[in-house]
Write a protein that holds these residues in place. Sequence first.
Motif, PDB file in Angstrom:
ATOM      1  N   ASN A  62     140.460  67.449  78.063  1.00  0.00           N
ATOM      2  CA  ASN A  62     139.264  66.735  77.632  1.00  0.00           C
ATOM      3  C   ASN A  62     139.621  65.437  76.906  1.00  0.00           C
ATOM      4  OD1 ASN A  62     137.368  68.444  78.663  1.00  0.00           O
ATOM      5  ND2 ASN A  62     136.343  68.832  76.710  1.00  0.00           N
ATOM      6  N   GLU A  63     140.651  65.522  76.058  1.00  0.00           N
ATOM      7  CA  GLU A  63     141.094  64.315  75.336  1.00  0.00           C
ATOM      8  C   GLU A  63     141.452  63.230  76.352  1.00  0.00           C
ATOM      9  OE1 GLU A  63     141.381  63.664  72.097  1.00  0.00           O
ATOM     10  OE2 GLU A  63     141.220  65.617  71.119  1.00  0.00           O
ATOM     11  N   HIS A  64     142.123  63.656  77.403  1.00  0.00           N
ATOM     12  CA  HIS A  64     142.552  62.678  78.402  1.00  0.00           C
ATOM     13  C   HIS A  64     141.355  62.158  79.217  1.00  0.00           C
ATOM     14  CE1 HIS A  64     145.232  60.387  80.756  1.00  0.00           C
ATOM     15  NE2 HIS A  64     145.109  61.100  81.853  1.00  0.00           N
ATOM     16  N   ASP A  65     140.409  63.036  79.528  1.00  0.00           N
ATOM     17  CA  ASP A  65     139.179  62.578  80.210  1.00  0.00           C
ATOM     18  C   ASP A  65     138.468  61.528  79.353  1.00  0.00           C
ATOM     19  OD1 ASP A  65     139.565  64.199  82.367  1.00  0.00           O
ATOM     20  OD2 ASP A  65     138.064  65.704  81.809  1.00  0.00           O
ATOM     21  N   THR A  66     138.512  61.743  78.041  1.00  0.00           N
ATOM     22  CA  THR A  66     137.896  60.764  77.136  1.00  0.00           C
ATOM     23  C   THR A  66     138.586  59.409  77.274  1.00  0.00           C
ATOM     24  OG1 THR A  66     137.015  62.374  75.586  1.00  0.00           O
ATOM     25  CG2 THR A  66     137.539  60.210  74.666  1.00  0.00           C
ATOM     26  N   GLU A  67     139.912  59.430  77.420  1.00  0.00           N
ATOM     27  CA  GLU A  67     140.646  58.169  77.589  1.00  0.00           C
ATOM     28  C   GLU A  67     140.188  57.453  78.865  1.00  0.00           C
ATOM     29  OE1 GLU A  67     144.838  59.109  75.288  1.00  0.00           O
ATOM     30  OE2 GLU A  67     144.794  59.415  77.432  1.00  0.00           O
ATOM     31  N   VAL A  68     139.891  58.241  79.904  1.00  0.00           N
ATOM     32  CA  VAL A  68     139.414  57.649  81.162  1.00  0.00           C
ATOM     33  C   VAL A  68     138.009  57.066  80.968  1.00  0.00           C
ATOM     34  CG1 VAL A  68     138.744  58.149  83.550  1.00  0.00           C
ATOM     35  CG2 VAL A  68     140.861  59.125  82.616  1.00  0.00           C
ATOM     36  N   MET A  69     137.133  57.828  80.320  1.00  0.00           N
ATOM     37  CA  MET A  69     135.760  57.329  80.120  1.00  0.00           C
ATOM     38  C   MET A  69     135.772  56.086  79.233  1.00  0.00           C
ATOM     39  SD  MET A  69     133.396  60.735  80.069  1.00  0.00           S
ATOM     40  CE  MET A  69     134.255  61.690  78.864  1.00  0.00           C
ATOM     41  N   ALA A  70     136.668  56.096  78.231  1.00  0.00           N
ATOM     42  CA  ALA A  70     136.800  54.902  77.369  1.00  0.00           C
ATOM     43  C   ALA A  70     137.260  53.717  78.219  1.00  0.00           C
ATOM     44  CB  ALA A  70     137.782  55.170  76.235  1.00  0.00           C
ATOM     45  N   GLY A  71     138.167  53.983  79.166  1.00  0.00           N
ATOM     46  CA  GLY A  71     138.658  52.926  80.051  1.00  0.00           C
ATOM     47  C   GLY A  71     137.531  52.356  80.903  1.00  0.00           C
ATOM     48  N   ILE A  72     136.714  53.238  81.454  1.00  0.00           N
ATOM     49  CA  ILE A  72     135.609  52.788  82.317  1.00  0.00           C
ATOM     50  C   ILE A  72     134.603  51.968  81.495  1.00  0.00           C
ATOM     51  CG2 ILE A  72     133.646  53.554  83.740  1.00  0.00           C
ATOM     52  CD1 ILE A  72     135.351  55.986  84.576  1.00  0.00           C
ATOM     53  N   LEU A  73     134.233  52.489  80.330  1.00  0.00           N
ATOM     54  CA  LEU A  73     133.236  51.788  79.510  1.00  0.00           C
ATOM     55  C   LEU A  73     133.779  50.436  79.031  1.00  0.00           C
ATOM     56  CD1 LEU A  73     131.827  54.843  77.519  1.00  0.00           C
ATOM     57  CD2 LEU A  73     130.599  53.522  79.248  1.00  0.00           C
ATOM     58  N   THR A  74     135.079  50.402  78.725  1.00  0.00           N
ATOM     59  CA  THR A  74     135.677  49.130  78.287  1.00  0.00           C
ATOM     60  C   THR A  74     135.608  48.111  79.425  1.00  0.00           C
ATOM     61  OG1 THR A  74     137.115  50.337  76.794  1.00  0.00           O
ATOM     62  CG2 THR A  74     137.775  48.087  77.303  1.00  0.00           C
ATOM     63  N   GLU A  75     135.881  48.572  80.648  1.00  0.00           N
ATOM     64  CA  GLU A  75     135.789  47.645  81.793  1.00  0.00           C
ATOM     65  C   GLU A  75     134.356  47.178  82.038  1.00  0.00           C
ATOM     66  OE1 GLU A  75     137.856  48.391  85.398  1.00  0.00           O
ATOM     67  OE2 GLU A  75     139.772  48.168  84.354  1.00  0.00           O
ATOM     68  N   MET A  76     133.404  47.942  81.513  1.00  0.00           N
ATOM     69  CA  MET A  76     132.002  47.526  81.660  1.00  0.00           C
ATOM     70  C   MET A  76     131.580  46.604  80.518  1.00  0.00           C
ATOM     71  SD  MET A  76     130.538  51.250  82.775  1.00  0.00           S
ATOM     72  CE  MET A  76     128.794  50.869  82.663  1.00  0.00           C
ATOM     73  N   GLY A  77     132.524  46.286  79.641  1.00  0.00           N
ATOM     74  CA  GLY A  77     132.227  45.337  78.562  1.00  0.00           C
ATOM     75  C   GLY A  77     131.950  45.971  77.213  1.00  0.00           C
ATOM     76  N   TYR A  78     131.825  47.310  77.170  1.00  0.00           N
ATOM     77  CA  TYR A  78     131.551  47.984  75.889  1.00  0.00           C
ATOM     78  C   TYR A  78     132.790  47.931  75.000  1.00  0.00           C
ATOM     79  CZ  TYR A  78     127.296  50.184  77.756  1.00  0.00           C
ATOM     80  OH  TYR A  78     126.055  50.416  78.277  1.00  0.00           O
ATOM     81  N   GLU A  79     132.545  48.022  73.688  1.00  0.00           N
ATOM     82  CA  GLU A  79     133.631  48.087  72.711  1.00  0.00           C
ATOM     83  C   GLU A  79     133.568  49.448  72.019  1.00  0.00           C
ATOM     84  OE1 GLU A  79     134.147  45.309  69.260  1.00  0.00           O
ATOM     85  OE2 GLU A  79     133.289  43.975  70.790  1.00  0.00           O
ATOM     86  N   ALA A  80     134.723  49.972  71.614  1.00  0.00           N
ATOM     87  CA  ALA A  80     134.728  51.285  70.954  1.00  0.00           C
ATOM     88  C   ALA A  80     134.283  51.159  69.500  1.00  0.00           C
ATOM     89  CB  ALA A  80     136.126  51.875  71.001  1.00  0.00           C
ATOM     90  N   THR A  81     133.604  52.193  69.001  1.00  0.00           N
ATOM     91  CA  THR A  81     133.291  52.260  67.564  1.00  0.00           C
ATOM     92  C   THR A  81     133.440  53.707  67.116  1.00  0.00           C
ATOM     93  OG1 THR A  81     131.615  51.961  65.860  1.00  0.00           O
ATOM     94  CG2 THR A  81     130.795  52.537  68.030  1.00  0.00           C
ATOM     95  N   SER A  82     133.715  53.899  65.821  1.00  0.00           N
ATOM     96  CA  SER A  82     133.760  55.281  65.327  1.00  0.00           C
ATOM     97  C   SER A  82     132.531  55.553  64.454  1.00  0.00           C
ATOM     98  CB  SER A  82     135.047  55.505  64.537  1.00  0.00           C
ATOM     99  OG  SER A  82     135.150  54.505  63.547  1.00  0.00           O
TER     100      SER A  82
END
Length: 519
Positions: free
Chosen positions: A88-108
Amino acid sequence: MNEEQRIQQAGINQVDNNIERIKNTKSDDMIAKYFQTSYEAQSPDIKKARKRLNEDVQIHYDFAIPEDMATIGKGKKFLIRTYGCQMNEHDTEVMAGILTEMGYEATSDTNDADIILLNTCAIRENAENKVFGEIGHLKPLKIEKPDLIIGVCGCMSQEESVVDRILKKHQHIDLIFGTHNIHRLPQLVKEALFGKEMIVEVWSKEGDVIENLPKVRKGKIKAWVNIMYGCDKFCTYCIVPMTRGKERSRLPQDIIQEVRHLVAQGYQEVTLLGQNVNAYGKDFEDIEYGLGDLMNDIHKIDIPRVRFTTSHPRDFDDRLIEVLAKGGNLLDHIHLPVQSGSSEILKKMNRKYTREDYLELVRKIRKAIPNATLTTDIIVGFPNETEEQFEETMTLMEEVGFEAAYTYIYSPREGTPAARKKDDVPESVKKQRLYRLNELVNKQSAASMKTYKGKTVKVLVEGESKKDPDILAGYTEKNKLVNFKGPRSSIGKIVEVEITEAKTWSLDGVMVENTVEVN
Ligand code: 5AD
Ligand code: SF4
C-alpha cells in the motif's frame, strides 16, 4: 545459454507474447473496459476467485496522463493517507506520482488539501475500523469545503460490504476505486471533479500489469520495487487473494531496469515487493525464471543492499537458498511467515506445509547461510485453536529462535473460508495467548540484541532519530534499528557503528571514526 542470455531471451519471448495478447484484444473491448464507471465490486468469493487462474494477464507500457488532465491540479494540493502494508505504501508512491504529473502538489495538512485519498487496508477488522473513523472525521471538512475531493481506495474498496456501507452512510465520499484501477486515477479525478454522483470503479477483473507508472518515492535512500502482484495461495483466513487479485509477475527486464535506474539516482537499498514473492515467475508461460534467478541477476547490480518481502515457506526453493548464500548485496535477514507452530492448524489455514516442513526449511537455510536472521508473522486464536496447538506455536518460536515477529489475533474476514467456521475460543483467551506470545517474542528479541553489545555493525543511515534530532538512526543489514551519535554528513551512507547499549527493539551506539565512505 549463459545466465545473461537466458534472461534476455526470457524477456524477449515474454514481450512478444504480450504484444500478441494485446493485439488480440479488440480495441472496442479495451475502450469499453477503460471507460466503464459502473460498480462492479464482487463480494469476496473464494470459488469465483479460484476460477481466475486461467485468465489472461496483459502487460501495458502505454500509461500517459490525458492531455486535458495534465494541468488540472495546478495550484492545488493532495494528501494521501496510507494504511497497512508496504504494498500500500508503494501504491501511494504511484498515486503521488500520477497526481504530481497532473500538477498537484503534496501537503500533509488536511485543511490545505484539495484532494484527499485514503489508501486502505482490509487485512484485519481493526484496520477497517480506523478507516471508517477517518471517513467520519472528514465529513465536517467536506461540508465546509464542498469542492474538496475525498476518495477511498486500496484493499477495502475491493469489498462489496464496504462499498455498500460508504454508498449508504457516507455520501460525502466522492470517489471509490479498487487496487486494479490506480492507473485510471486521472480519469477518475476528472469524473469526480465534474460529476455529481459518487464515482465507483472497482473492477472484478483480476488486474493486468501496468508498467511505466510515475512514482514519487518517499525517500531517497531506500526504495520499494514491485516484482509481482496478487496472491493465489488462498490461506483460509486471508482476504488478500480477493482484494489484490491473481498472481502476476513483472518481466525480469522491467524490474532490473527499475533497479538500475534507482542505482543511478543514488539509492542504497531496494526491497523487492510482493504478497508472496517466492511465487515470482510461476505465471510465466514460456520461461523458467523464478525469484532465485531474479535475485541472482540483481546480485550483480551495484546496489549495496537488496531485501525481499514477503516470503511463503511453501515456495522457498533450493535455487533461492543457493543464490542467497552468495551474500554480497543479498542480505541475510529472511522474513518467513510461519503463522502457527501446529501442523493441524496449518492444515486448517491451508498453508500447505507442516511444522516439520517449516523446521526442515529453516535447517536448510541455516546450513547454507549460517548467520541468517529469521523473523516471522504469527496468528493466534485461529478458530478452535486448542491450548496444546497454541503451545506448539510457543515451542516453534523458541526452536527456530526468531529474532522478531509480527503477532496478530485472528480476525474473521467476510468471504474467507475460516470466517464461516464456528469458533469456541473466547476473546479473552485469545488476548491472553497473544500476551504470552508477545512476552516470548520480546524476550527473544532482547536476547538477540544483547549479542551486539561491543560489536561493530554496518548501518545505512536514514536521518535523525524520531525522538532526538541530535541522534542519527538507521538499520543494520539484519534490519535492527540503531540510534547513534555521528555527523549529519553520514545520512544516506553506510557507516560502521560500535554498539554501546542493547534495548529490546533497538541498539544504541557511536559511529566509528572515518567510516563515512565505507560503501
Ligand atoms: N487475521 C489476523 N491476521 C491476519 N493476517 C492475515 N490475515 C489475517 C487475519 N484474517 C496476518 C498474517 C499475515 C500478515 C500480513 O497479516 O500473519 O502474514
Ligand atoms: Fe494471504 Fe499471504 Fe496467504 Fe497470500 S500467502 S493468502 S497474502 S497470508
